[in-house]
Design a protein around this motif. Structure first.
Motif, PDB file in Angstrom:
ATOM      1  N   VAL A 170      -8.262   1.356  -4.894  1.00 28.56           N
ATOM      2  CA  VAL A 170      -8.050   2.644  -4.237  1.00 28.56           C
ATOM      3  C   VAL A 170      -8.954   2.734  -3.011  1.00 28.56           C
ATOM      4  O   VAL A 170     -10.140   2.394  -3.077  1.00 28.56           O
ATOM      5  N   THR A 228      -3.391   3.399  -2.359  1.00 29.22           N
ATOM      6  CA  THR A 228      -3.479   2.603  -3.584  1.00 29.22           C
ATOM      7  C   THR A 228      -2.829   1.237  -3.376  1.00 29.22           C
ATOM      8  O   THR A 228      -1.839   1.107  -2.663  1.00 29.22           O
ATOM      9  N   VAL A 244      -4.491  10.266  -7.271  1.00 31.18           N
ATOM     10  CA  VAL A 244      -3.898   8.927  -7.349  1.00 31.18           C
ATOM     11  C   VAL A 244      -3.799   8.504  -8.805  1.00 31.18           C
ATOM     12  O   VAL A 244      -4.536   9.011  -9.662  1.00 31.18           O
ATOM     13  N   THR A 271      -4.861   2.673 -11.303  1.00 35.72           N
ATOM     14  CA  THR A 271      -4.689   1.847 -10.104  1.00 35.72           C
ATOM     15  C   THR A 271      -5.756   0.757 -10.038  1.00 35.72           C
ATOM     16  O   THR A 271      -6.916   0.975 -10.367  1.00 35.72           O
ATOM     17  N   GLU A 299      -9.982   5.528   0.255  1.00 39.55           N
ATOM     18  CA  GLU A 299      -9.815   6.854   0.843  1.00 39.55           C
ATOM     19  C   GLU A 299     -10.583   6.909   2.155  1.00 39.55           C
ATOM     20  O   GLU A 299     -11.565   6.193   2.358  1.00 39.55           O
ATOM     21  N   SER A 336       0.816  -1.222   0.000  1.00 43.50           N
ATOM     22  CA  SER A 336       0.000   0.000   0.000  1.00 43.50           C
ATOM     23  C   SER A 336       0.850   1.273   0.000  1.00 43.50           C
ATOM     24  O   SER A 336       1.751   1.439   0.814  1.00 43.50           O
ATOM     25  N   ALA A 368      -5.431   8.986   0.961  1.00 49.70           N
ATOM     26  CA  ALA A 368      -5.827   7.966  -0.007  1.00 49.70           C
ATOM     27  C   ALA A 368      -4.787   6.854   0.026  1.00 49.70           C
ATOM     28  O   ALA A 368      -3.630   7.076   0.403  1.00 49.70           O
TER      29      ALA A 368
END
Length: 443
Positions: A235, A183, A228, A232, A237, A127, A181
């Motif tokens: 994701v 990813t 971001v 991705t 948040e 992450s 956030a």
């Protein structure tokens, strides 16, 4: 060509991808299989018992795939990364992100792996967290492992004093939660940039964009406001809560257990993911973990030490030192004190280093046998040994004073002394040896 899937396609073309279709479990089975391919192939799991998502591991587990990730050769990795750092440029912004295809508020849909027997739980290990720098008003990207507490909360491993922790402390002092956030499943160039310890206020995504030839696009998230990468896989948040902590402990890159720590807690607001999403898992202490963390620092060492000591040919962080604690410096020696200068400059460039060995330019610094040979024939302990006591070291080293972050450091000058007969140090060669191949004589 800036997302995880495009990179996996490249790895497949290299012939370095295993695909596992048999059903596997996130509890120890995936970790065990990943460990068996350590340093060899990447591995893609298509059928996971606990999740509908796929999982990939060991993405950049050797230097060939690391080079592919930064569009270079193995010999020019450092040149590419150093150039990307010096010529970092902002990515373009897109209003659309592929990860918006699906939405959830349940972390249990993710195939979070339980890796080791005595860890405090399963961990998300790939992450990258994006937060706002409270002082510069820029965005920061950095690696942090996450341990699930329930379906909407994680604990976050933060290193004290690093950029995310500083932003969290500032928000806490103002009585606020920190919006962030997260990813999972990005192109490795983004991971590599996130692992680099950029200067305060610099945005690591600008470095990633430079590595990717200016083709990276970012998408703004509705709740956190963070940008971001648009391609991705997964994701999240939400916010880091100012008033809650959770105890955890994990295996670090030395493949040893860290001690128990109380860490901040993340609360999920939104989870987005692509159709047929691919989760990325990094096995702590194994090749991918060590190269992701160590190679950007190795690039920094090559830049900084060469700038201070032009006689430097290359610096490598050794596998035996977990690509973090030990460095070998190859120099073209001009003066008898060049070895000592190289030791001092290398320690100054990376404070986690515990041992630095300096060798001549006829020794391959990546070959531990050649390095030991240099020590055996060119090193005298009473003249060429440097010991530095009670200085700042790595918090990971279990033999150090981890509470106060103090360690002892060792420098070894294994270069030829210039005041002795130089012929005595020449490595004997057989003329024309490269022309004769035993296999031809055995036919």
């Amino acid at each position: 060509m800036t997302d995880l899937r495009s990179y996996i396609s490249q790895v497949k073309k290299m012939g370095q991808l295993h695909t596992i279709s048999k059903k596997v479990s996130t509890k120890f089975e995936i970790a065990s299989l990943t460990a068996q391919v350590d340093g060899a192939n990447a591995i893609l799991f298509d059928n996971i018992r606990e999740s509908k998502l796929r999982l990939v591991a060991n993405l950049v587990g050797n230097r060939a795939r690391f080079a592919k990730a930064v569009s270079s050769t193995e010999d020019t990795i450092h040149e590419k990364i150093i150039t990307a750092i010096s010529k970092a440029k902002k990515p373009k912004i897109s209003s659309t992100g592929k990860f918006f295809e699906n939405k959830s508020r349940d972390l249990s849909i993710l195939p979070i792996v339980t890796h080791f027997e005595k860890e405090s739980g399963p961990f998300i290990t790939s992450s990258v967290i994006y937060s706002q720098n409270y002082e510069k008003k820029t965005q920061n990207s950095s690696f942090h492992r996450l341990m699930p507490i329930d379906r909407t909360h994680f604990s976050i491993r933060m290193v004290e004093g690093r950029h995310l922790h500083r932003s969290f402390v500032d928000a806490k002092e103002h009585g606020e939660d920190l919006k962030i956030a997260i990813t999972i499943g990005v192109h490795p160039a983004i991971s590599i940039a996130g692992a680099y310890q950029a200067e305060w206020g610099e945005d690591e995504l600008n470095i990633a964009n430079s590595i990717l030839g200016g083709k990276l696009t970012l998408t703004k998230l509705p709740y956190s406001g963070r940008l971001v990468p648009s391609g991705t896989e997964i994701v999240m948040e939400g916010k880091v809560l100012s008033d809650k902590t959770h105890k955890e402990w994990m295996v670090e890159m030395l493949r040893t257990y860290d001690f128990e720590r109380s860490q901040p807690v993340f609360e999920l607001e939104n989870l987005y993911y692509r159709n047929d999403a691919i989760f990325h898992d990094i096995l702590a202490g194994f090749a991918e973990h060590r190269l992701l963390m160590g190679m950007p620092i190795e690039s920094k060492l090559n830049r900084d030490v060469k700038n201070k000591l032009p006689q430097t040919k290359q610096v490598i962080m050794s596998n035996g030192g977990c690509n973090w604690l030990h460095a070998v410096v190859q120099i073209s020696k001009k003066n008898n004190n060049d070895g000592k200068k190289a030791i001092d400059e290398t320690f100054a460039a990376h404070r986690s280093l515990k041992m630095v060995t300096v060798v001549d330019d006829d020794i391959d610094p990546s070959d531990p046998v050649q390095v030991e040979y240099a020590m055996a024939t060119r090193f005298q302990a009473d003249r060429n040994l440097t010991v530095i006591e009670k200085v700042r070291g790595s918090s990971l080293d279990p033999s150090s004073d981890q509470k106060n972050l103090l360690t002892a450091k060792l420098g070894i000058d294994a270069t030829r002394p210039l005041d002795k007969r130089q012929e005595g140090f020449e490595i004997a060669k057989i003329p024309g040896a490269n022309k004769f191949h035993l296999a031809k004589y055995l036919r």
